[in-house]
Design an enzyme around this catalytic site. Sequence first.
Site, PDB file in Angstrom:
ATOM      1  CB  CYS A 111      -2.639  19.482  71.113  1.00 31.68           C
ATOM      2  SG  CYS A 111      -3.948  20.333  70.242  1.00 31.68           S
ATOM      3  CG  HIS A 247       0.417  22.210  72.194  1.00 28.88           C
ATOM      4  ND1 HIS A 247       0.448  22.203  70.820  1.00 28.88           N
ATOM      5  CD2 HIS A 247      -0.880  22.458  72.546  1.00 28.88           C
ATOM      6  CE1 HIS A 247      -0.772  22.428  70.361  1.00 28.88           C
ATOM      7  NE2 HIS A 247      -1.587  22.590  71.385  1.00 28.88           N
ATOM      8  CG  ASN A 277      -2.992  24.707  68.808  1.00 33.99           C
ATOM      9  OD1 ASN A 277      -2.445  23.695  68.389  1.00 33.99           O
ATOM     10  ND2 ASN A 277      -3.782  24.695  69.865  1.00 33.99           N
TER      11      ASN A 277
HETATM   12  O1  UT7 Z   1      -4.436  22.809  71.600  1.00 40.70           O
HETATM   13  C1  UT7 Z   1      -5.517  22.737  72.461  1.00 40.70           C
HETATM   14  C2  UT7 Z   1      -5.256  23.551  73.584  1.00 40.70           C
HETATM   15  N1  UT7 Z   1      -6.035  24.770  73.500  1.00 40.70           N
HETATM   16  C3  UT7 Z   1      -5.700  25.780  74.258  1.00 40.70           C
HETATM   17  O2  UT7 Z   1      -4.718  25.725  74.938  1.00 40.70           O
HETATM   18  C4  UT7 Z   1      -6.583  26.987  74.312  1.00 40.70           C
HETATM   19  C5  UT7 Z   1      -6.634  27.500  75.718  1.00 40.70           C
HETATM   20  N2  UT7 Z   1      -7.451  28.696  75.857  1.00 40.70           N
HETATM   21  C6  UT7 Z   1      -7.015  29.892  75.391  1.00 40.70           C
HETATM   22  O3  UT7 Z   1      -5.956  29.987  74.818  1.00 40.70           O
HETATM   23  C7  UT7 Z   1      -7.864  31.097  75.690  1.00 40.70           C
HETATM   24  O4  UT7 Z   1      -8.892  30.765  76.581  1.00 40.70           O
HETATM   25  C8  UT7 Z   1      -8.487  31.731  74.410  1.00 40.70           C
HETATM   26  C9  UT7 Z   1      -7.404  32.372  73.561  1.00 40.70           C
HETATM   27  C10 UT7 Z   1      -9.219  30.663  73.599  1.00 40.70           C
HETATM   28  C11 UT7 Z   1      -9.480  32.827  74.774  1.00 40.70           C
HETATM   29  O5  UT7 Z   1      -8.840  33.801  75.577  1.00 40.70           O
HETATM   30  P1  UT7 Z   1      -9.520  34.311  76.919  1.00 40.70           P
HETATM   31  O6  UT7 Z   1      -8.624  35.349  77.468  1.00 40.70           O
HETATM   32  O7  UT7 Z   1      -9.785  33.096  77.772  1.00 40.70           O
HETATM   33  O8  UT7 Z   1     -10.824  34.965  76.396  1.00 40.70           O
HETATM   34  P2  UT7 Z   1     -12.340  34.625  76.785  1.00 40.70           P
HETATM   35  O9  UT7 Z   1     -12.765  33.328  76.216  1.00 40.70           O
HETATM   36  O10 UT7 Z   1     -12.523  34.854  78.245  1.00 40.70           O
HETATM   37  O11 UT7 Z   1     -13.108  35.770  76.039  1.00 40.70           O
HETATM   38  C12 UT7 Z   1     -12.946  37.155  76.405  1.00 40.70           C
HETATM   39  C13 UT7 Z   1     -13.792  37.986  75.461  1.00 40.70           C
HETATM   40  C14 UT7 Z   1     -15.225  37.491  75.327  1.00 40.70           C
HETATM   41  O12 UT7 Z   1     -16.060  38.612  75.197  1.00 40.70           O
HETATM   42  P3  UT7 Z   1     -16.876  39.168  76.474  1.00 40.70           P
HETATM   43  O13 UT7 Z   1     -17.753  38.028  76.902  1.00 40.70           O
HETATM   44  O14 UT7 Z   1     -15.846  39.539  77.471  1.00 40.70           O
HETATM   45  O15 UT7 Z   1     -17.623  40.326  75.900  1.00 40.70           O
HETATM   46  C15 UT7 Z   1     -15.222  36.737  74.014  1.00 40.70           C
HETATM   47  O16 UT7 Z   1     -16.470  36.711  73.389  1.00 40.70           O
HETATM   48  O17 UT7 Z   1     -13.236  37.945  74.156  1.00 40.70           O
HETATM   49  C16 UT7 Z   1     -14.241  37.564  73.213  1.00 40.70           C
HETATM   50  N3  UT7 Z   1     -13.610  36.840  72.133  1.00 40.70           N
HETATM   51  C17 UT7 Z   1     -13.049  37.446  71.071  1.00 40.70           C
HETATM   52  N4  UT7 Z   1     -12.939  38.746  70.757  1.00 40.70           N
HETATM   53  C18 UT7 Z   1     -12.300  39.042  69.612  1.00 40.70           C
HETATM   54  C19 UT7 Z   1     -13.439  35.485  72.002  1.00 40.70           C
HETATM   55  N5  UT7 Z   1     -12.768  35.219  70.869  1.00 40.70           N
HETATM   56  C20 UT7 Z   1     -12.527  36.418  70.272  1.00 40.70           C
HETATM   57  C21 UT7 Z   1     -11.883  36.792  69.089  1.00 40.70           C
HETATM   58  N6  UT7 Z   1     -11.791  38.115  68.817  1.00 40.70           N
HETATM   59  N7  UT7 Z   1     -11.333  35.901  68.243  1.00 40.70           N
END
Ligand code: UT7
Length: 320
Positions: A111, A247, A277
């Site tokens: 990215c 980005h 993204n």
């Molecule tokens: O271009 C490369 C750069 N990439 C990035 O910048 C990505 C950086 N990271 C992020 O943007 C965030 O970490 C994410 C958007 C990927 C995830 O957000 P988060 O607030 O960090 O969520 P999390 O991974 O802590 O997950 C929270 C909950 C989990 O469930 P539990 O364990 O709390 O029950 C996940 O399983 O959300 C769940 N979850 C979802 N729920 C519904 C993860 N993905 C999804 C989804 N829909 N798509």
Amino acid sequence: MTTRIIGTGSYVPEQIVTNNDLAQIVETSDQWVRSRTGIGERRIATVEGTSQMAARAARRALEQAKVEPEAIDLILLGTSTPDYCFPSGACEIQGMIGAVNAVCYDISAACSGFVFALNTAHAFISSGIYKTALVIGSDVISKLIDWTDRSTCVLFGDGAGAVVVTADVKGIMGIHMRSDGKKGQVLTCGARTNGNFLLGKKPELGYMSMEGQEVFKFAVKRVPECIGQLLEETKVSAEAVRYFIIHQANYRIIESIAKRFKVDLEKFPVNMEFYGNTSSGSVPLLLDEMNRAGRLSRGDKVVLSGFGAGLTWGATLLEW
Ligand code: UT7
């Protein structure tokens, strides 16, 4: 002499896939994706490859710059989804647009690919080696996605953006780039080069995998640090910057960066709601959108910044 952007162009595939569409195939919801990321929909390529999207964006940039393809000395394509292992995407684009005098190669920085490519072109131009370059970011990340993995499939989209740059007295004021290979495994995708003839192992295709929270923590720490260093080196204050074109991975990352610099969120344009993204495509796609909407004026100071797999991160400060 420095490097000035004299034309921008972009291209996105026609097909829109909404969060609600994805909620039909994985356990997610429009509400979750919007509130956690700011993404509402994305474009997904059907027939287009990385080079074709890039060539379309490039033609638009050349047309705006009023530069003929033959006048291009260098084509740099930032991509991590080239259509072939070889030839490079940049060489393919050269063939498609007829830039017969250019030297062409790809830059693999995920990215950060476009920002790294732009900064590389700047190094060539400011040293007098080349005069005019085409710098492109193009990715079809949809081809690397495991569409049963909700933690990644909701985040990405396909798209391309391009700029024509040339030697001028005003333009890029400073650049900053960093990498951290030790943390590479937090955002990775297997390649076809994992086969082994002597061991009788056939190559296997891998999907993208990401430790989202690790990447999030990396981005909110390293991106402002990098931009801060760049502003310090160029003696430009954050208040003096008209736009920070970052980005488009997650709206919360952008909010956090704005807060760190204590500048109004209005200075941080976003379009991830419509494209998700788009990896290397994201910064030039947004830049082109801003340019064509007439939001950039001569003399505006603009920061461009990318971050992603590698890990890699970097920024460019320029005067429009
Ligand atoms: O271009 C490369 C750069 N990439 C990035 O910048 C990505 C950086 N990271 C992020 O943007 C965030 O970490 C994410 C958007 C990927 C995830 O957000 P988060 O607030 O960090 O969520 P999390 O991974 O802590 O997950 C929270 C909950 C989990 O469930 P539990 O364990 O709390 O029950 C996940 O399983 O959300 C769940 N979850 C979802 N729920 C519904 C993860 N993905 C999804 C989804 N829909 N798509």
